[in-house]
Design an enzyme around this catalytic site. Structure first.
Site, PDB file in Angstrom:
ATOM      1  N   TYR A 156       0.829  -1.211   0.000  1.00  0.00           N
ATOM      2  CA  TYR A 156       0.000   0.000   0.000  1.00  0.00           C
ATOM      3  C   TYR A 156       0.861   1.258   0.000  1.00  0.00           C
ATOM      4  O   TYR A 156       0.655   2.177  -0.788  1.00  0.00           O
ATOM      5  CB  TYR A 156      -0.910  -0.034   1.225  1.00  0.00           C
ATOM      6  CG  TYR A 156      -1.819   1.159   1.376  1.00  0.00           C
ATOM      7  CD1 TYR A 156      -2.997   1.252   0.648  1.00  0.00           C
ATOM      8  CD2 TYR A 156      -1.515   2.181   2.283  1.00  0.00           C
ATOM      9  CE1 TYR A 156      -3.842   2.339   0.802  1.00  0.00           C
ATOM     10  CE2 TYR A 156      -2.353   3.271   2.437  1.00  0.00           C
ATOM     11  CZ  TYR A 156      -3.522   3.345   1.699  1.00  0.00           C
ATOM     12  OH  TYR A 156      -4.356   4.429   1.856  1.00  0.00           O
ATOM     13  N   LYS A 160       1.394   4.280  -2.844  1.00  0.00           N
ATOM     14  CA  LYS A 160       0.975   5.660  -2.576  1.00  0.00           C
ATOM     15  C   LYS A 160       2.114   6.655  -2.824  1.00  0.00           C
ATOM     16  O   LYS A 160       1.882   7.776  -3.276  1.00  0.00           O
ATOM     17  CB  LYS A 160       0.465   5.781  -1.138  1.00  0.00           C
ATOM     18  CG  LYS A 160      -0.896   5.131  -0.906  1.00  0.00           C
ATOM     19  CD  LYS A 160      -1.961   5.722  -1.802  1.00  0.00           C
ATOM     20  CE  LYS A 160      -3.352   5.230  -1.457  1.00  0.00           C
ATOM     21  NZ  LYS A 160      -4.386   5.803  -2.360  1.00  0.00           N
TER      22      LYS A 160
END
Length: 253
Positions: A156, A160
């Protein structure tokens, strides 16, 4: 230059949480909103609530990793409402936490396809329309998870951070066409945050109290108005920036 209430926006992940808050906030300001998500019922509900307020919306299911479907969504926005002025790349698959050595290829791929690659798909599909009208706003979504390197969040968090790189490069290349590209890092009471609070109430309360405002942001009241500014005419010279909206929580001591 168009005023905010003259614009058409696509909001991904608009069926819940931050995405829904953004869709509702923009609609209340007169924006025509195309709401996308992988599940039909939630985005249909968002559009129903927009229409109850007297706004205009369109619900279209879409996996942002599916480039052909993304192009269909962008074309539908133009065919239905006459233009595409704003892309809000909020949607993101949440993958299981794991240390670096145990992070799987499948989870890395899922995070990147729904995040960086999916955002790029929407950006590229909308670019010809924005270039032609010499005006556009793209708002991507990153996270403090990547910025500060939260352990256990490789898939994740790295995705990002890649989104922040994508944002800066696109801002440099597309500024000549009147397209502003920015990225928001929210600290919000999202569905994921609520689920975490239910599972770990003591840790959740501890994190809340560490926030200078002693609360997490509301998706519609705290996060979405910043997106509305980035989508509107007053941000025409603001581009390539990481906008942290978290009540000063991320300021280092």
């Amino acid at each position: 230059m168009k005023q905010l209430n003259e614009k058409v926006a696509i909001v991904t992940g608009a069926g819940q949480g931050i995405g829904k808050g953004i869709a509702m906030c923009l609609a209340k300001r007169g924006v025509k909103v195309v709401c996308t998500g992988r599940r039909e019922a939630p985005i249909q509900q968002t559009v129903a609530e927009i229409e109850e307020l007297g706004g205009q919306g369109l619900a279209m299911t879409c996996d942002s990793a599916d480039r052909a479907r993304v192009e269909e969504v962008v074309k539908a926005a133009v065919d239905t409402f006459g233009s595409i002025d704003v892309i809000v790349n909020n949607g993101q698959a949440i993958v299981p936490s794991a240390p670096v050595e145990d992070t799987t290829y499948e989870n890395m791929l899922a995070a990147w396809q729904s995040g960086t690659i999916g955002s790029l798909n929407y950006m590229q599909a909308a670019f010809p329309y924005m270039k032609e009208q010499h005006e556009g706003r793209i708002i991507n979504f990153a996270s403090a998870t990547g910025m500060f390197g939260i352990a256990g969040q490789l898939a994740y968090g790295s995705n990002k951070e890649a989104l922040r790189g994508l944002t800066k490069i696109a801002a440099k290349e597309w500024g000549q066409y009147g397209i502003c590209v920015n990225v928001v890092l929210p600290g919000a009471e999202s569905p994921a945050a609520k689920a975490w609070a239910e599972k770990f109430p003591e840790e959740y309360q501890k994190q809340v109290m560490l926030n200078p405002m002693h609360r997490f942001g509301d998706p519609e009241d705290d996060i979405a108005p910043v997106v509305a500014f980035l989508a509107g005419p007053d941000s025409c010279y603001y581009s390539g920036q990481s906008v942290i909206v978290d009540g000063a929580n991320s300021i280092m001591p």
